[in-house]
Design a protein around this motif. Structure first.
Motif, PDB file in Angstrom:
ATOM      1  N   GLY A 103       0.773  -1.231   0.000  1.00  0.00           N
ATOM      2  CA  GLY A 103       0.000   0.000   0.000  1.00  0.00           C
ATOM      3  C   GLY A 103       0.806   1.283   0.000  1.00  0.00           C
ATOM      4  N   VAL A 104       2.141   1.169  -0.025  1.00  0.00           N
ATOM      5  CA  VAL A 104       2.993   2.363  -0.038  1.00  0.00           C
ATOM      6  C   VAL A 104       3.517   2.597  -1.460  1.00  0.00           C
ATOM      7  CG1 VAL A 104       5.074   3.441   0.911  1.00  0.00           C
ATOM      8  CG2 VAL A 104       3.668   1.950   2.359  1.00  0.00           C
ATOM      9  N   ALA A 105       3.334   3.825  -1.962  1.00  0.00           N
ATOM     10  CA  ALA A 105       3.803   4.176  -3.307  1.00  0.00           C
ATOM     11  C   ALA A 105       5.313   4.411  -3.271  1.00  0.00           C
ATOM     12  CB  ALA A 105       3.093   5.435  -3.795  1.00  0.00           C
ATOM     13  N   LEU A 106       6.029   3.632  -4.077  1.00  0.00           N
ATOM     14  CA  LEU A 106       7.488   3.697  -4.103  1.00  0.00           C
ATOM     15  C   LEU A 106       7.990   4.060  -5.494  1.00  0.00           C
ATOM     16  CD1 LEU A 106       8.240   0.357  -2.192  1.00  0.00           C
ATOM     17  CD2 LEU A 106       8.050   2.661  -1.223  1.00  0.00           C
ATOM     18  N   LEU A 107       9.258   4.457  -5.572  1.00  0.00           N
ATOM     19  CA  LEU A 107       9.910   4.647  -6.866  1.00  0.00           C
ATOM     20  C   LEU A 107      11.228   3.881  -6.844  1.00  0.00           C
ATOM     21  CD1 LEU A 107       9.770   6.037  -9.651  1.00  0.00           C
ATOM     22  CD2 LEU A 107      11.238   7.821  -8.706  1.00  0.00           C
ATOM     23  N   LEU A 108      11.312   2.905  -7.737  1.00  0.00           N
ATOM     24  CA  LEU A 108      12.554   2.159  -7.939  1.00  0.00           C
ATOM     25  C   LEU A 108      13.396   2.897  -8.970  1.00  0.00           C
ATOM     26  CD1 LEU A 108      14.379  -0.482  -8.105  1.00  0.00           C
ATOM     27  CD2 LEU A 108      12.859  -1.149  -9.957  1.00  0.00           C
ATOM     28  N   SER A 109      14.670   3.110  -8.679  1.00  0.00           N
ATOM     29  CA  SER A 109      15.593   3.708  -9.652  1.00  0.00           C
ATOM     30  C   SER A 109      16.784   2.769  -9.807  1.00  0.00           C
ATOM     31  CB  SER A 109      16.055   5.094  -9.185  1.00  0.00           C
ATOM     32  OG  SER A 109      14.960   5.984  -9.148  1.00  0.00           O
ATOM     33  N   SER A 110      16.923   2.221 -11.018  1.00  0.00           N
ATOM     34  CA  SER A 110      17.997   1.271 -11.320  1.00  0.00           C
ATOM     35  C   SER A 110      19.030   1.956 -12.203  1.00  0.00           C
ATOM     36  CB  SER A 110      17.412   0.054 -12.043  1.00  0.00           C
ATOM     37  OG  SER A 110      18.445  -0.807 -12.490  1.00  0.00           O
ATOM     38  N   HIS A 111      20.281   1.983 -11.732  1.00  0.00           N
ATOM     39  CA  HIS A 111      21.373   2.613 -12.475  1.00  0.00           C
ATOM     40  C   HIS A 111      22.071   1.541 -13.306  1.00  0.00           C
ATOM     41  CE1 HIS A 111      21.426   6.409  -9.977  1.00  0.00           C
ATOM     42  NE2 HIS A 111      20.660   5.617  -9.256  1.00  0.00           N
TER      43      HIS A 111
END
Length: 204
Positions: A103-111
């Motif tokens: 239920g938590v909005a996340l942002l994945l950032s893959s380098h």
């Protein structure tokens, strides 16, 4: 003074650069047929969630977007090396993927660093392959102050270079292999670079 050879090389580098940028732009903006046109029919893609023919990769990307996995790409400058009718283009990217966990909005950032092999056939440059090695990734809450509900134990089984990418994609039904090229295993990066540049007859 510029020679005919240097002018031709500059034109090739420009064409390949625009081809690579068009492929990623089409991916982010959902221009699927134009994205397909960037690749030769027999082109191959080897990335986290897909290994196979490039045109099938475009169809898979379309399906992924339809299922709500809306990746966007931040692109670094493109470096191109040309050898005759073959070339290798590379750039650093950050792949941003919105996700929701408990239920938590996340942002994945893959380098990562992406590699394209390009080949001129019948007077036109198109892509022969799209491959990646992964450097690191991070997972942050989209709303400041919210706690990311992911513990070290949740990602303990995943590779350090792309652990959150593996976790988030697996949650969405896109399992990721653990044998991809990544900076946590430098020998895999060396092997990938040797293979790609070797294909074009270029010393990495």
């Amino acid at each position: 003074a510029a020679t005919a050879e240097s002018i031709a090389l500059a034109a090739h580098v420009s064409a390949i650069t625009q081809l690579v940028l068009a492929e990623r732009e089409c991916r982010d903006m959902g221009r699927w047929e134009r994205m397909k046109a960037c690749f030769h029919e027999d082109a191959v893609v080897r990335i986290s969630w897909f290994q196979g023919n490039a045109h099938d990769f475009v169809d898979g990307s379309r399906e992924m977007a339809r299922r709500g996995v809306l990746a966007k790409h931040r692109l670094g400058p493109v470096s191109v090396r040309v050898n005759g009718m073959q070339a290798v283009a590379t750039m650093a990217v950050i792949i941003d993927i919105p996700a929701e966990v408990q239920g938590v909005a996340l942002l994945l950032s893959s380098h990562a660093r992406v590699f394209y092999r390009a080949e001129m056939r019948r007077g036109e440059w198109r892509l022969c392959s799209f491959e990646v090695f992964y450097m690191r990734d991070e997972l942050a809450a989209q709303i400041p102050g919210e706690t990311v509900p992911v513990k070290a134990a949740d990602v303990a089984g995943f590779r350090k270079s792309y652990r959150f990418l593996s976790y988030v994609l697996a949650q969405g039904g896109f399992p990721v292999r653990d044998d991809l090229a990544g900076e946590d295993r430098p020998e895999t990066v060396d092997a990938l670079c040797r293979e790609i540049y070797g294909w074009a007859g270029i010393d990495p």
